[in-house]
Design a protein around this motif. Structure first.
Motif, PDB file in Angstrom:
ATOM      1  N   ARG A  45      44.820  32.615  41.488  1.00  7.36           N
ATOM      2  CA  ARG A  45      44.553  32.303  40.075  1.00  7.36           C
ATOM      3  C   ARG A  45      45.851  32.295  39.275  1.00  7.36           C
ATOM      4  N   SER A  78      42.636  39.281  38.794  1.00  6.68           N
ATOM      5  CA  SER A  78      43.864  38.482  38.646  1.00  6.68           C
ATOM      6  C   SER A  78      44.532  38.338  40.013  1.00  6.68           C
ATOM      7  N   VAL A 115      33.536  42.782  37.550  1.00  6.92           N
ATOM      8  CA  VAL A 115      34.615  41.811  37.395  1.00  6.92           C
ATOM      9  C   VAL A 115      34.733  40.952  38.659  1.00  6.92           C
ATOM     10  N   HIS A 157      32.089  38.282  38.942  1.00  6.71           N
ATOM     11  CA  HIS A 157      32.372  37.169  38.040  1.00  6.71           C
ATOM     12  C   HIS A 157      33.662  36.430  38.424  1.00  6.71           C
ATOM     13  N   GLN A 158      34.267  36.859  39.543  1.00  5.18           N
ATOM     14  CA  GLN A 158      35.508  36.272  40.070  1.00  5.18           C
ATOM     15  C   GLN A 158      36.603  36.229  39.010  1.00  5.18           C
ATOM     16  N   ARG A 159      36.836  37.391  38.396  1.00  5.35           N
ATOM     17  CA  ARG A 159      37.839  37.483  37.344  1.00  5.35           C
ATOM     18  C   ARG A 159      38.993  38.418  37.690  1.00  5.35           C
TER      19      ARG A 159
END
Length: 198
Positions: A68, A64, A57, A60-62
């Motif tokens: 963001r 939270s 995660v 993939h720079q996801r």
């Protein structure tokens, strides 16, 4: 308007004599992307599954992160919940946060390597260590990224941050235990001696 190109008719491929199968149809439809160079580091069998997933995660720079969430209009405060200084982003949490840098330096000192976390992926492929040592160090770095994510969450919810020394000892203990369960019978003497010093 939806356009589609035909690939098969009556259970046969149009440009081949082979029979159509669901697997072949899926491969024909899916988008073929090049394989990422960090896949072996991420899905290494020595990693704890939760560490591998959080690392995936992160790559993939996801996560939270607050930056963001602020862009989505969900939070107003973008400061890091661990160091309370800089805007919280993926890059800050793992590479720039004072806490993360302290943890990584302690891991470097304990395992005796010199590369920076930014250079983990190329080092994992070509480092001047035995394969076992590269896998072990890579798994510890992946676990560290998981722990930074976990500590960030704990700091955000409970205002509690674990001491870096405790985190590093836990990481090494977890990876060493997992490794010894799987590979204790195939260790070379050089690698066995290195593990015993940890």
């Amino acid at each position: 308007m939806h356009f589609s190109k035909q690939a098969y008719s009556n259970n046969r491929w149009l440009h081949s004599s082979k029979e159509y199968t669901v697997a072949a149809g899926y491969n024909w439809v899916r988008i073929h992307k090049s394989k990422v160079d960090w896949r072996f580091l991420c899905w290494n069998s020595l990693n704890l599954p939760k560490s591998s997933f959080i690392f995936w995660v992160f790559m993939h720079q996801r996560w939270s992160t607050r930056d963001r969430l602020a862009r989505m209009g969900l939070v107003g405060d973008t400061s890091c919940p661990i160091c309370l200084l800089d805007p919280k982003s993926h890059h800050h949490l793992v590479y720039d946060c004072v806490y993360a840098r302290t943890c990584f330096r302690l891991l470097q000192d304990r395992l005796g390597f010199k590369f920076s976390l930014l250079h983990l992926v190329p080092w994992f492929s070509t480092g001047r260590r035995t394969k076992l040592q590269r896998i072990f160090i890579g798994s510890c770095c992946v676990a560290l990224i998981y722990w930074i994510w976990r500590i960030r969450n704990k700091a955000r919810v409970d205002n509690v941050v674990r001491r870096p020394e405790v985190v590093i000892l836990q990481i090494i203990k977890d990876i060493k235990t997992r490794f010894m369960r799987r590979n204790s019978t195939i260790l070379r003497s050089r690698d066995r001696a290195w593990l015993q010093l940890l």
